[in-house]
Scaffold this active site. Structure first.
Site: not given
Length: 315
Positions: A92, A206
């Site tokens: 991320s 993610d």
């Protein structure tokens, strides 16, 4: 008889002297009766330290949205103390910093880039009829590729790994080849905030869903010593000032068990910058986050150096 020459006299004297020395050192039977020479006392050399060999050190950078600026402070502080990083893995927000760092930028270059970054340059609102995410993520992808001169992952100065999650199977994937911007965009695609990213017939979201701090993936890349950086909020101190913060808090709660297991098993040192007062959506505190990263390294440095030295001697 002619008198002897001086040279002949000296020769006769030398022969006589040599005969006398030999006679003094021998007895009947040819045995020596002189005391044997005493052996020199043995001198043991001081013990040598086991030679240290280079250890492959990795930096594993975790997710946390705007709190990711703390990663830059960590990198600056490690460089200031001559801690060499051989490879880097990111999840991320950590994948953004990891990609820039792996390209060859040092901590000061990253600091300058962070403070001049325009938040609008990485935000692109999706069309109203799209319901899979508020942001497309293409702006972030383009920003990275432009900054990196379209350099693919496998051409970085340091080996780079970017972690994302397969939306269909829930399995993690480690991108080590291909378009850097797309891989990072996938790793940052928080569900409902960013649209899923299509790569090779799969959709990705993610990486923090499966690996909040990618210490295990740093090991898979060949690391022998992993420095993990955890910038996630603690559930009990999470700020929920916005819907984004609520979502990030939810991910933090969900990922606690996974993160604890991964860090305990795969990380040698865990650095946790003090970001309790910073929301994941607050880009205005980027400088404070960078300083928090530097301070966290200073606090952990004795432990880090001791563990790294021990690893080098036992390798």
């Amino acid at each position: 008889m002619k008198p002897s020459s001086p040279r002949l006299a000296r020769r006769n004297f030398s022969l006589a002297a040599a005969s006398a020395v030999l006679a003094a050192c021998t007895t009947t039977g040819g045995k020596t009766d002189s005391a044997p020479l005493a052996a020199a006392p043995a001198v043991n050399p001081p013990p040598l330290d086991k030679p240290q060999r280079p250890v492959r050190v990795a930096l594993a950078l975790g997710g946390g949205a705007a709190r990711g600026f703390a990663h830059i402070g960590v990198i600056k502080a490690l460089e200031a103390r001559n801690i060499r990083i051989d490879l880097v893995a990111g999840t991320s927000a950590g994948s953004v910093v990891a990609a820039l760092y792996a390209s060859g930028m040092n901590g000061f270059a990253l600091n300058k880039l962070a403070l001049t970054m325009d938040e609008a340059s990485i935000s692109d609102w999706a069309m109203p009829f799209r319901t899979r995410g508020l942001l497309q993520g293409v702006a972030l992808q383009n920003y990275l590729n432009t900054t990196l001169n379209n350099r693919p992952i496998e051409k970085m100065a340091k080996p780079l790994g970017v972690v994302a999650t397969d939306l269909k199977t829930g399995q993690p994937i480690l991108f080590q080849r291909g378009n850097t911007g797309i891989a990072v965009r996938a790793s940052c695609s928080v569900p409902s905030i960013f649209e899923p990213v299509k790569i090779g017939g799969h959709e990705y979201v993610d990486g923090g869903l499966v690996s909040p701090v990618p210490a295990s993936f740093a090991r898979k890349m060949g690391a022998e010593f992993v420095i993990a950086v955890d910038i996630s909020q603690r559930p009990e101190s999470g700020l929920t000032a916005s819907s984004f913060d609520v979502l990030m808090q939810t991910f933090t709660i969900m990922g606690q068990t996974i993160k604890a297991y991964e860090l305990d098993k795969y990380a040698d040192v865990v650095i946790r910058p003090n970001l309790a007062a910073m929301s994941g959506s607050d880009f205005s505190q980027r400088n404070a986050a960078i300083l928090a990263g530097e301070e966290a390294v200073a606090k952990m440095m004795p432990e880090l150096q001791n563990k790294l030295a021990a690893r080098r001697t036992t390798a």
